[in-house]
Write a protein that holds these residues in place. Structure first.
Motif, PDB file in Angstrom:
ATOM      1  N   VAL A 188      17.616  69.516  66.467  1.00  0.00           N
ATOM      2  CA  VAL A 188      18.210  69.619  65.059  1.00  0.00           C
ATOM      3  C   VAL A 188      17.088  69.668  64.383  1.00  0.00           C
ATOM      4  N   ILE A 189      17.183  70.972  63.502  1.00  0.00           N
ATOM      5  CA  ILE A 189      16.181  71.232  62.457  1.00  0.00           C
ATOM      6  C   ILE A 189      16.789  70.836  61.006  1.00  0.00           C
ATOM      7  N   PHE A 190      18.124  70.784  60.912  1.00  0.00           N
ATOM      8  CA  PHE A 190      18.433  70.445  59.529  1.00  0.00           C
ATOM      9  C   PHE A 190      19.559  69.476  59.837  1.00  0.00           C
ATOM     10  N   ASP A 191      19.679  68.261  58.887  1.00  0.00           N
ATOM     11  CA  ASP A 191      20.650  67.167  59.230  1.00  0.00           C
ATOM     12  C   ASP A 191      20.913  66.760  57.887  1.00  0.00           C
ATOM     13  N   ASP A 192      22.178  67.184  57.075  1.00  0.00           N
ATOM     14  CA  ASP A 192      22.674  66.622  56.109  1.00  0.00           C
ATOM     15  C   ASP A 192      23.233  65.376  56.061  1.00  0.00           C
ATOM     16  N   GLY A 218      30.997  69.645  59.952  1.00  0.00           N
ATOM     17  CA  GLY A 218      32.154  68.764  60.534  1.00  0.00           C
ATOM     18  C   GLY A 218      32.606  68.022  59.221  1.00  0.00           C
ATOM     19  N   GLY A 219      34.115  67.674  59.655  1.00  0.00           N
ATOM     20  CA  GLY A 219      34.737  66.970  58.486  1.00  0.00           C
ATOM     21  C   GLY A 219      36.153  66.672  58.937  1.00  0.00           C
ATOM     22  N   ILE A 220      36.897  66.431  57.888  1.00  0.00           N
ATOM     23  CA  ILE A 220      38.226  66.047  58.282  1.00  0.00           C
ATOM     24  C   ILE A 220      39.186  67.236  57.614  1.00  0.00           C
ATOM     25  N   GLN A 221      40.215  67.904  58.025  1.00  0.00           N
ATOM     26  CA  GLN A 221      41.176  68.869  57.481  1.00  0.00           C
ATOM     27  C   GLN A 221      42.034  68.070  56.818  1.00  0.00           C
ATOM     28  N   ILE A 222      42.644  68.150  55.570  1.00  0.00           N
ATOM     29  CA  ILE A 222      43.655  67.266  55.157  1.00  0.00           C
ATOM     30  C   ILE A 222      44.762  68.401  54.667  1.00  0.00           C
ATOM     31  N   ASN A 223      45.818  68.398  55.596  1.00  0.00           N
ATOM     32  CA  ASN A 223      46.708  69.537  55.397  1.00  0.00           C
ATOM     33  C   ASN A 223      47.918  68.780  54.266  1.00  0.00           C
ATOM     34  N   MET A 266      26.474  68.257  58.361  1.00  0.00           N
ATOM     35  CA  MET A 266      26.127  69.517  58.514  1.00  0.00           C
ATOM     36  C   MET A 266      24.881  69.580  59.150  1.00  0.00           C
ATOM     37  N   GLU A 267      24.710  70.389  60.168  1.00  0.00           N
ATOM     38  CA  GLU A 267      23.768  70.169  60.975  1.00  0.00           C
ATOM     39  C   GLU A 267      23.257  71.671  61.228  1.00  0.00           C
ATOM     40  N   VAL A 268      21.863  72.028  61.530  1.00  0.00           N
ATOM     41  CA  VAL A 268      21.612  73.240  61.991  1.00  0.00           C
ATOM     42  C   VAL A 268      20.657  72.833  63.171  1.00  0.00           C
ATOM     43  N   TYR A 269      20.917  73.645  64.328  1.00  0.00           N
ATOM     44  CA  TYR A 269      20.080  73.519  65.585  1.00  0.00           C
ATOM     45  C   TYR A 269      19.297  74.683  66.001  1.00  0.00           C
ATOM     46  N   ASP A 270      18.153  74.688  66.571  1.00  0.00           N
ATOM     47  CA  ASP A 270      17.594  75.875  67.021  1.00  0.00           C
ATOM     48  C   ASP A 270      17.985  76.212  68.369  1.00  0.00           C
TER      49      ASP A 270
END
Length: 112
Positions: free
Chosen positions: A104-108, A71-76, A95-99
């Motif tokens: 949640v198995i990874f959360d940056d 997830g983030g912000i797109q800057i056009n 940034m997350e990874v889910y099983d």
């Protein structure tokens, strides 16, 4: 407001998602930073929706598959005229990874 034009429905939905962030945006407006804060408020609102969607649908992932969400912000930026054309930017904020169970198995958490 009663919707007459169905193309207004998406804009109304986004506006409703921003309602919980109204105080935050008002404060930013008084500081002269409303347009800077608005994309972050939109990100937070949409992240909540994405988290809900992943939680509701994770069980449909085949086998022991995983779901990665960036997830983030797109800057056009302008691409015309040529003398001021720039590349677009993406500011990653999560940034997350889910099983396959929605855990949640990874959360940056190392984002701005």
């Amino acid at each position: 407001k009663l919707l007459v034009d169905p193309t207004d429905a998406q804009q109304q939905f986004v506006g409703n998602m921003l309602l919980p962030h109204a105080e935050r945006l008002e404060q930013a407006d008084s500081d002269g930073k409303k347009m800077t804060e608005l994309p972050y408020a939109l990100f937070d609102a949409q992240k909540g929706l994405i988290d809900h969607i992943v939680s509701a649908g994770a069980a449909n992932v085949a086998g022991k598959g995983k779901i990665a969400v960036l997830g983030g912000i797109q800057i056009n930026t302008p691409n015309e005229p040529a003398d001021i054309a720039m590349e677009d930017y993406f500011l990653p904020l999560s940034m997350e990874v889910y099983d396959h169970r929605g855990n949640v198995i990874f959360d940056d958490d190392d984002h701005p």
